[in-house]
Design an enzyme around this catalytic site. Structure first.
Site, PDB file in Angstrom:
ATOM      1  N   GLY A 182     -12.643   8.359 -22.068  1.00  0.00           N
ATOM      2  CA  GLY A 182     -13.187   7.097 -21.582  1.00  0.00           C
ATOM      3  C   GLY A 182     -13.682   6.215 -22.713  1.00  0.00           C
ATOM      4  O   GLY A 182     -13.306   5.040 -22.817  1.00  0.00           O
ATOM      5  N   LYS A 202     -19.904  14.368 -26.773  1.00  0.00           N
ATOM      6  CA  LYS A 202     -20.146  15.399 -25.757  1.00  0.00           C
ATOM      7  C   LYS A 202     -19.851  16.782 -26.319  1.00  0.00           C
ATOM      8  O   LYS A 202     -18.904  17.458 -25.928  1.00  0.00           O
ATOM      9  CB  LYS A 202     -19.310  15.121 -24.518  1.00  0.00           C
ATOM     10  CG  LYS A 202     -20.062  14.251 -23.520  1.00  0.00           C
ATOM     11  CD  LYS A 202     -19.251  14.042 -22.279  1.00  0.00           C
ATOM     12  CE  LYS A 202     -18.252  12.940 -22.473  1.00  0.00           C
ATOM     13  NZ  LYS A 202     -17.218  12.835 -21.470  1.00  0.00           N
ATOM     14  N   GLY A 241     -12.391  15.097 -21.785  1.00  0.00           N
ATOM     15  CA  GLY A 241     -12.620  16.534 -21.582  1.00  0.00           C
ATOM     16  C   GLY A 241     -11.489  17.162 -20.783  1.00  0.00           C
ATOM     17  O   GLY A 241     -11.022  18.254 -21.100  1.00  0.00           O
ATOM     18  N   ARG A 276      -9.270   2.119 -16.695  1.00  0.00           N
ATOM     19  CA  ARG A 276      -9.221   3.223 -15.738  1.00  0.00           C
ATOM     20  C   ARG A 276      -8.939   2.740 -14.320  1.00  0.00           C
ATOM     21  O   ARG A 276      -8.276   3.446 -13.557  1.00  0.00           O
ATOM     22  CB  ARG A 276     -10.508   4.039 -15.795  1.00  0.00           C
ATOM     23  CG  ARG A 276     -10.462   5.029 -16.956  1.00  0.00           C
ATOM     24  CD  ARG A 276     -11.638   5.942 -16.925  1.00  0.00           C
ATOM     25  NE  ARG A 276     -11.424   7.119 -17.750  1.00  0.00           N
ATOM     26  CZ  ARG A 276     -12.360   8.014 -17.985  1.00  0.00           C
ATOM     27  NH1 ARG A 276     -13.564   7.868 -17.473  1.00  0.00           N
ATOM     28  NH2 ARG A 276     -12.094   9.062 -18.740  1.00  0.00           N
TER      29      ARG A 276
HETATM   30  P1  ADP Z   1     -14.864  10.215 -24.819  1.00  0.00           P
HETATM   31  O1  ADP Z   1     -15.495   9.517 -23.655  1.00  0.00           O
HETATM   32  O2  ADP Z   1     -13.762   9.395 -25.440  1.00  0.00           O
HETATM   33  O3  ADP Z   1     -14.433  11.619 -24.496  1.00  0.00           O
HETATM   34  P2  ADP Z   1     -17.464  10.967 -25.850  1.00  0.00           P
HETATM   35  O4  ADP Z   1     -18.073  10.590 -24.550  1.00  0.00           O
HETATM   36  O5  ADP Z   1     -17.454  12.392 -26.227  1.00  0.00           O
HETATM   37  O6  ADP Z   1     -15.983  10.346 -25.974  1.00  0.00           O
HETATM   38  O7  ADP Z   1     -18.238  10.248 -27.048  1.00  0.00           O
HETATM   39  C1  ADP Z   1     -18.401   8.869 -27.156  1.00  0.00           C
HETATM   40  C2  ADP Z   1     -19.694   8.528 -27.824  1.00  0.00           C
HETATM   41  O8  ADP Z   1     -19.807   9.155 -29.099  1.00  0.00           O
HETATM   42  C3  ADP Z   1     -19.821   7.058 -28.070  1.00  0.00           C
HETATM   43  O9  ADP Z   1     -20.876   6.554 -27.302  1.00  0.00           O
HETATM   44  C4  ADP Z   1     -20.103   6.971 -29.586  1.00  0.00           C
HETATM   45  O10 ADP Z   1     -21.076   6.015 -29.911  1.00  0.00           O
HETATM   46  C5  ADP Z   1     -20.615   8.340 -29.873  1.00  0.00           C
HETATM   47  N1  ADP Z   1     -20.562   8.636 -31.312  1.00  0.00           N
HETATM   48  C6  ADP Z   1     -19.497   8.717 -32.105  1.00  0.00           C
HETATM   49  N2  ADP Z   1     -19.855   8.957 -33.383  1.00  0.00           N
HETATM   50  C7  ADP Z   1     -21.211   9.038 -33.401  1.00  0.00           C
HETATM   51  C8  ADP Z   1     -22.193   9.266 -34.425  1.00  0.00           C
HETATM   52  N3  ADP Z   1     -21.852   9.480 -35.700  1.00  0.00           N
HETATM   53  N4  ADP Z   1     -23.488   9.266 -34.060  1.00  0.00           N
HETATM   54  C9  ADP Z   1     -23.827   9.060 -32.767  1.00  0.00           C
HETATM   55  N5  ADP Z   1     -22.963   8.841 -31.772  1.00  0.00           N
HETATM   56  C10 ADP Z   1     -21.665   8.824 -32.078  1.00  0.00           C
HETATM   57 MG    MG Z   2     -17.480   9.536 -22.873  1.00  0.00          MG
END
Ligand code: ADP
Ligand code: MG
Length: 396
Positions: A354, A200, A377, A40
Site C-alpha cells: 500500500g 511493518k 504483506g 487500490r
Molecule cells: P507497505 O505498505 O508498502 O507494505 P509498510 O507499511 O511496511 O509498507 O511501511 C511504510 C512506512 O515505512 C511508511 O510510512 C514510511 O514512512 C516508513 N518508513 C520507511 N523508511 C523509514 C525510516 N527510515 N524511518 C521511519 N519510517 C520509515
Molecule cells: Mg503500509
C-alpha cells in the site's frame, strides 16, 4: 498450480445475484484523511464493472487503514465519494451499521446500486474470526466474491469464514495477482533480487527467511534496515527500530550466510528531522550515527550498491518504501530504487504494498514493472508459502 480449485467470476455465469464483494479499498490517506492515492479502488473496478454488467447487486466490504475503534476519521465515506466519481452512473450508498440496519436498505437495493458497508476494522468480531459475525455477513448475499488480495493473508471472518456459508468465487484482481505472482516465483530467473523496506517489521521479518532461501540478494532499506543495523551492533540513535526483533534479525543474517544469499544493508544513511522538509538531512556512515539521530533514508554509497545489484537482476521483488517518503526530503532512496527497477528492462519485476504504491504512483514508468501488486504483506506471504488463508478458503 496454487490456484487450483478456485472458480473465478469470469468462469461462471453470475447473474441477478446479491454479491458480497470483498474489495480492497484500503487507500493511502493524507494526514487530513483525504485520499492520497486511489490505485487500490481502481484495481477493483474491472470486477465491479463485470458484476454490474450482469445485473448483480453489490454489497462491498472493505477495510480502511487501522483504526483501533469506531473512529469516524476512518469512515468509508471518502471511498464512497471516490467510487461515485469513478462510477457516475451508479447509485452508491454507505451503510452505517449493517448489524442493526433496517432490512429495507438491503431489500430495496436496486440493480446497479452499490452498497458499501462501514470500515470492517470497526468490528472486533471480524478480526477475531467470530462465526456469528461471519454468518451475519453471509446472510446479506447469495454469493461471495473475494477481490481483495492484499488482506487475503489474514484469518479474519470476512476473509476465511464467510466462504464457508455461501458459494464463493475469486474476483478478477485476485486472479491476476495469483497468476502473475505464481508465474514469476515458480522458477525465478537468476539473479533473483528481493528489496524489502517499510516499517511493518513484525509482519515482514518472518517472511524474509524464505526470501533468503529463494533470492540471491536481499536488499534491506527503510525502517526495517535499522533493526538489522542494530543486530550488527551499530548505534542507531532514535531511528525507528523494533528492538524485540533484533535477535530475529541476527538469526536471518546467520541463515543468509549459510545459504550464501547476500543480505545488503545500508552502509550510509541520511539522518535528519522527520518533521523538517526544508533543510534535508545529512549523510553519515552507519558506524557514525550520532546518539539521538534519526536515520530516514539511505545514503549515496548505499544507492550505488543497491543500483549495481538491481541492474544485474533477472527477477526483482520489491515491497516497502526505502525511506521516510512522506517527507519529500527523504524520498530519494525510494525514487532511486523505483527508477533502478524501471531501468532494468531485462528483469521480471513485481512491486507491491500500500505505502510502496503510494510512494511511487505519481510517476511515469509504472508500465515497465511486470506486475504491480496491491499486496504488501500478502504478496510476501504468497511468495513464501504459495498460498494464503483467504485463497484456500475459496477452493472447492
Ligand atoms: P507497505 O505498505 O508498502 O507494505 P509498510 O507499511 O511496511 O509498507 O511501511 C511504510 C512506512 O515505512 C511508511 O510510512 C514510511 O514512512 C516508513 N518508513 C520507511 N523508511 C523509514 C525510516 N527510515 N524511518 C521511519 N519510517 C520509515
Ligand atoms: Mg503500509
Amino acid at each position: 498450480m496454487p490456484d487450483k480449485g478456485i472458480t473465478y467470476i469470469d468462469e461462471v455465469d453470475i447473474q441477478n445475484k446479491r454479491v458480497l464483494l470483498r474489495a480492497d479499498f484500503d487507500v493511502s490517506l493524507n494526514p487530513n484523511y483525504t485520499i492520497a492515492d486511489d490505485a487500490r479502488i481502481k484495481q477493483n473496478l474491472p470486477t465491479i464493472e463485470f458484476l454490474l454488467k450482469k445485473h448483480n447487486r453489490l454489497i462491498c466490504i472493505a477495510k480502511l487503514d487501522r483504526p483501533k475503534n469506531r473512529d469516524p476519521k476512518y469512515s468509508m465515506k471518502v471511498v464512497v465519494q471516490r467510487l461515485k466519481q469513478l462510477l457516475p452512473h451508479n447509485k452508491i450508498r454507505l451503510v452505517d451499521e449493517f448489524l442493526t440496519a433496517n432490512n429495507k436498505i438491503f431489500a430495496e437495493q436496486e440493480t446497479g446500486e452499490i452498497l458499501v458497508l462501514e470500515n470492517m476494522r470497526y468490528y472486533e468480531e471480524n478480526k477475531k474470526n467470530d462465526q456469528t459475525f461471519a454468518k451475519k455477513l453471509a446472510s446479506l448475499a447469495d454469493i461471495y466474491v473475494n477481490d481483495g488480495f492484499a488482506m487475503s493473508h489474514r484469518t479474519e471472518a470476512w476473509v476465511v469464514s464467510v466462504p464457508k456459508y455461501i458459494p464463493s468465487f475469486g474476483g478478477l484482481l485476485l486472479k491476476k495477482e495469483i497468476k502473475m505472482i505464481s508465474k514469476t516465483v515458480k522458477k525465478p530467473k537468476k539473479p533473483f533480487v528481493a528489496i524489502i523496506g517499510g516499517a511493518k517489521i513484525e509482519t515482514k521479518i518472518n517472511l524474509i527467511s524464505k526470501l533468503t532461501e529463494m533470492a540471491d540478494y536481499v536488499l534491506i532499506g527503510g525502517g526495517l534496515a535499522n533493526t538489522f543495523l542494530c543486530a550488527h551492533g551499530y548505534e542507531i540513535g532514535k531511528s525507528y527500530c523494533e528492538y524485540d526483533k533484533v535477535t530475529m534479525a541476527r538469526h536471518l543474517l546467520f541463515l543468509a550466510a549459510q545459504k550464501k544469499t547476500a543480505i545488503v544493508l545500508p552502509s550510509d544513511v541520511i539522518i535528519g528531522d522527520p518533521d523538517d522538509d526544508k533543510n534535508g538531512g545529512r549523510v553519515v556512515k552507519v558506524n557514525q550515527i550520532p546518539k539521538g539521530a534519526v536515520a530516514l533514508d539511505i545514503g549515496p554509497e548505499t544507492k550505488a550498491k543497491f543500483g549495481a545489484v538491481i541492474s544485474k537482476a533477472k527477477t526483482i521483488v520489491w515491497n516497502g518504501p526505502i525511506g521516510y517518503f512522506e517527507n519529500p526530503a527523504y524520498r530519494q532512496g525510494t525514487d532511486f530504487v523505483y527508477y533502478s527497477i524501471a531501468g532494468n528492462r531485462d528483469a521480471i519485476s513485481i512491486v507491491g504494498g500500500g505505502d510502496t504504491l503510494a510512494a511511487i504512483s505519481k510517476k511515469e514508468y509504472l508500465n515497465t514493472i511486470t506486475h504491480v501488486s496491491t499486496g504488501g504483506g500478502a504478496m510476501l506471504e504468497f511468495i513464501e508459502k504459495g498460498k494464503l488463508p483467504g485463497i484456500e478458503a475459496l477452493k472447492r
